[in-house]
Design a protein around this motif. Structure first.
Motif, PDB file in Angstrom:
ATOM      1  N   SER A  53      40.666  46.409  24.917  1.00 45.45           N
ATOM      2  CA  SER A  53      40.950  45.096  25.518  1.00 45.45           C
ATOM      3  C   SER A  53      40.694  45.108  27.018  1.00 45.45           C
ATOM      4  N   GLY A  54      41.033  46.218  27.678  1.00 43.49           N
ATOM      5  CA  GLY A  54      40.758  46.326  29.108  1.00 43.49           C
ATOM      6  C   GLY A  54      39.270  46.366  29.401  1.00 43.49           C
ATOM      7  N   ALA A  55      38.502  47.052  28.543  1.00 46.25           N
ATOM      8  CA  ALA A  55      37.054  47.109  28.723  1.00 46.25           C
ATOM      9  C   ALA A  55      36.431  45.736  28.551  1.00 46.25           C
ATOM     10  N   LEU A  56      36.867  45.003  27.526  1.00 40.83           N
ATOM     11  CA  LEU A  56      36.329  43.657  27.295  1.00 40.83           C
ATOM     12  C   LEU A  56      36.671  42.714  28.448  1.00 40.83           C
ATOM     13  N   ALA A  57      37.875  42.881  29.005  1.00 43.03           N
ATOM     14  CA  ALA A  57      38.264  42.048  30.149  1.00 43.03           C
ATOM     15  C   ALA A  57      37.367  42.339  31.356  1.00 43.03           C
ATOM     16  N   LEU A  58      37.044  43.610  31.580  1.00 41.84           N
ATOM     17  CA  LEU A  58      36.147  43.974  32.678  1.00 41.84           C
ATOM     18  C   LEU A  58      34.773  43.345  32.485  1.00 41.84           C
ATOM     19  N   MET A  59      34.310  43.354  31.241  1.00 38.63           N
ATOM     20  CA  MET A  59      32.950  42.931  30.954  1.00 38.63           C
ATOM     21  C   MET A  59      32.764  41.422  31.026  1.00 38.63           C
TER      22      MET A  59
END
Length: 260
Positions: free
Chosen positions: A46-52
């Protein structure tokens, strides 16, 4: 198919690191400082998707054991077209053929087994960048960390102008500590990063390597310049520390550890 857009040589390549061990994530980001990269890390999908959402990565380093598979599936990487594909370096603690084939089926470009050496990780990311964007990535061989200079190309380390003769394990230990300044790196984290979680280590293996590294850094534990012992927890990289440690290192006269 349309060709990939040419990547300007001067522009930093954006790297997303998905890894739920912060001490390893920081090690990767420090290592990538030898190249023209800007890296951001996330501990979970979820953190990676938020960054992207606002930051599109051009290379990804993903831990397949802590969400990498899920992230690739949600991105549809296994079915990605050539022009849309983001090169992926997969990290895993399982080096068996079945796990590696499953990762390649997910769309990864290369695989490394944890633990890894900083030199190998950098070489593989540089190679992926070259293949993906058709250019020879820039490399800064010498990385300066306070008084320490690390030449990753020639595998040399200098402190105060004097070359240190470090083993491969000692150099990896130096990277790990220096990548986490001010943060206590526990003995378990050091074992995990250098030997792997399956390694059955003697109770003093970390202390022996710390002591050997200190000796080569001329780091007197009474007045530490680089490595501070934190009683009952582990070690901290703190080149500005001038006080006294909380406990002396054990086994003062233990023999030199072997690099294996």
């Amino acid at each position: 198919m349309a060709a990939k857009p040419h990547k300007e040589a001067s522009a930093p390549t954006r790297v997303l690191v998905l890894l739920d061990q912060p001490y390893l994530a920081e090690l990767i980001k420090l290592t990538l400082n030898h190249g023209v990269y800007v890296a951001r890390d996330a501990p979970h999908v979820s953190g990676a998707l938020a960054l992207m959402k606002d930051w599109t990565p051009e290379v990804m380093v993903l831990d397949m054991d802590s969400g990498g598979n899920d992230l690739l599936a949600r991105m549809g990487m296994a079915n990605a077209t050539t022009e849309a594909h983001v090169p992926v370096l997969a990290l895993t603690r399982r080096g068996d053929l079945k796990s590696k084939l499953a990762a390649f089926d997910q769309g990864v470009d290369d695989i490394m087994v944890i633990p890894f050496s900083p030199e190998e990780l950098l070489a593989r990311v540089l190679a992926m960048t070259r293949r993906a964007y058709g250019r020879v990535p820039q490399l800064t061989p010498v990385l300066k960390i306070g008084e320490i200079e690390i030449d990753i190309l020639n595998r040399t380390v200098t402190a105060g102008g004097h070359e240190l003769h470090l083993t491969g394990l000692e150099q990896s230990l130096l990277y790990l500590l220096a990548a986490n300044p001010g943060r206590v790196v526990t003995r378990w984290e050091i074992i995990d990063a250098l030997w792997g979680t399956d390694h059955v280590a003697g109770s003093n293996i970390v202390d022996r390597h710390i002591r050997n590294l200190r000796a080569k850094l001329q780091n007197d534990w009474h007045r530490p310049r680089f490595i501070t012992t934190v009683s009952g927890r582990g070690y901290r990289w703190d080149p500005t520390f001038t006080g006294q440690e909380t406990e002396p290192p054990p086994l003062q006269h233990a023999p030199q550890a072997r690099n294996n």
